[in-house]
Write an enzyme that holds these catalytic residues in place. Sequence first.
Site, PDB file in Angstrom:
ATOM      1  CE  LYS A   1      43.064  44.867  53.166  1.00 15.66           C
ATOM      2  NZ  LYS A   1      42.871  43.541  53.819  1.00 15.66           N
TER       3      LYS A   1
ATOM      4  CB  SER B   1      44.958  35.597  12.182  1.00 16.17           C
ATOM      5  OG  SER B   1      45.940  34.617  11.889  1.00 16.17           O
TER       6      SER B   1
ATOM      7  CG  ASN C   1      40.481  36.178  15.093  1.00 20.86           C
ATOM      8  OD1 ASN C   1      39.740  35.535  14.356  1.00 20.86           O
ATOM      9  ND2 ASN C   1      41.782  36.014  15.145  1.00 20.86           N
TER      10      ASN C   1
ATOM     11  CD  GLN D   1      47.589  41.184  55.210  1.00 24.69           C
ATOM     12  OE1 GLN D   1      47.667  42.001  56.123  1.00 24.69           O
ATOM     13  NE2 GLN D   1      48.618  40.444  54.835  1.00 24.69           N
TER      14      GLN D   1
ATOM     15  CE1 TYR E   1      41.779  41.694  60.046  1.00 24.34           C
ATOM     16  CE2 TYR E   1      43.443  40.783  61.520  1.00 24.34           C
ATOM     17  CZ  TYR E   1      43.087  41.299  60.283  1.00 24.34           C
ATOM     18  OH  TYR E   1      44.019  41.396  59.290  1.00 24.34           O
TER      19      TYR E   1
ATOM     20  CB  THR F   1      14.502  27.734  22.406  1.00 21.98           C
ATOM     21  OG1 THR F   1      13.881  26.940  21.383  1.00 21.98           O
ATOM     22  CG2 THR F   1      13.619  28.960  22.646  1.00 21.98           C
ATOM     23  CG  HIS F   2      16.554  23.715  22.886  1.00 21.49           C
ATOM     24  ND1 HIS F   2      16.637  22.934  24.022  1.00 21.49           N
ATOM     25  CD2 HIS F   2      15.257  24.128  22.817  1.00 21.49           C
ATOM     26  CE1 HIS F   2      15.437  22.866  24.593  1.00 21.49           C
ATOM     27  NE2 HIS F   2      14.586  23.594  23.884  1.00 21.49           N
TER      28      HIS F   2
ATOM     29  CE  LYS G   1      40.004  33.479  12.159  1.00 23.01           C
ATOM     30  NZ  LYS G   1      40.734  32.379  12.710  1.00 23.01           N
TER      31      LYS G   1
ATOM     32  CB  SER H   1      48.775  43.356  53.002  1.00 20.87           C
ATOM     33  OG  SER H   1      48.755  44.294  54.062  1.00 20.87           O
TER      34      SER H   1
ATOM     35  CD  GLU I   1      37.745  34.784  20.733  1.00 23.36           C
ATOM     36  OE1 GLU I   1      38.192  33.633  20.735  1.00 23.36           O
ATOM     37  OE2 GLU I   1      38.207  35.689  20.011  1.00 23.36           O
TER      38      GLU I   1
END
Length: 472
Positions: free
Chosen positions: A338, A290, A298, A335, A330, A168-169, A296, A36, A303
Amino acid sequence: MTEDGRPPPTAPATSPIWGGRFEAGPAALMAEINASIDFDRRLYAQDIAASKAHCCMLVTQGILTEADGQAILGGLDAILAEITQGRFTFRRSLEDIHMNVEGRLAELIGEAAGRLHTARSRNDQVATDLRLWVRDAIDDLDGALKGLQGALIDQAERYADAVMPGFTHLQTAQPVTLGHHLLAYVEMLGRDRGRLRDARARLNECPLGAAALAGTAFPIDRRMTAAALGFAAPMANSLDAVSDRDFALEFLAAGAILATHLSRLGEEIVIWSSDPFGFIRLSDSFATGSSIMPQKRNPDAAELVRAKAGRVIGALTGLLVVLKGLPLAYAKDMQEDKEPVFDAADTLSVSVRAMAGMIEGASFDRARMQAAAGRGFATATDLADWLVRTQGMAFRRAHHVVGALVREAERRGCGIEDLPDEVLTAVDPALGDPMRPALSVEASVASRVSEGGTAPANVRAAVAAARQRFLD
Ligand code: ARG
């Protein structure tokens, strides 16, 4: 075959740490699945701090000599310096961070290194290290969240009276102020910080001294090590101490909720920055172009924040599934705790900080928001309320009356305020010029002074309160 064409040695060396009962070392694949160190090296500072606390306690309790204790502490400090300066060689053959540190300690100070592991096990060691690491991660995240709340509160103040459509919606509902909208996120993040704080308080007990699972016959002082590491107390049950990963789950659960909040804000930024909306303009430092479309601009960071919630939720789900059905105490399965914890902590940190950067540098288009706020009969409820207030009309009837006006305006392709007087009075004699002020979006938001409402005056008071509650 090895690279130089000779057959691989049939019996690789056994582990210098636990190889006593073995004749041959592990297969390469065994080492690959078992090691690990590639990820748990991130626990080095916590591992060394816990070892130093353990060592001091062993000396105080007369389990280690002063001389051995001094040698061990000196060696651990040297190792810490080697690691922070990038001079340390992490070895897969030594599996994990605990054995890498101990192995190096043996090289540095010889025989005495072997006494450090008296009255402890990697089981209580790793549980302690990870608790310390998560505690630090919570503290870092709390600071980042405070920064994001600060950015939102500053913008809320700037745009306390900026009118925008409330949805709303995702349909235009009633006008709200942008400041009010941004403060909604400040509340969510405040609860996130509260959840992390709760998790931190429960996390803050020390597993050290549980040893492998049953405790130890050595006369250790668990209170001393717990205090040295800033824990409130030792954990009460040794089996629980080595098998519990609730603290990791709670961190991930709080993180998953936080990431979900961030994804909602990310989505709103994406919508608001789209051309038909045009409410927000991100600073150049948080927008991208872009490669094909020159026009563009963006919202990639928004996102990505929206998407990264998937990773954090995945980390929580993954660890829940790892732990489900594990018998006490244990098991090596643990392990696998992590990587999800580390990945979620990194993801949350960058998401919160990127969001703060976006919010800080964003500017909002008051005119476009205001124009949008007036579309979609957003003040229809205000007109119904006006009929109730000034004409003593029952709200249900007022709702019908205004509904008829909306139908008529829709048929004509205009707003309620554009309907000719004779049309209005035909629906209800009370309608006409006196009602017009009730249809303005400014009047609408200014009237919503109920506790927690959207009026600019409320927002200004809420900004001041939020600064006290979250930033002091
Ligand atoms: N690398 C191990 C882990 O992360 C440390 C504990 C190993 N304990 C053991 N009994 N093999 O869980």
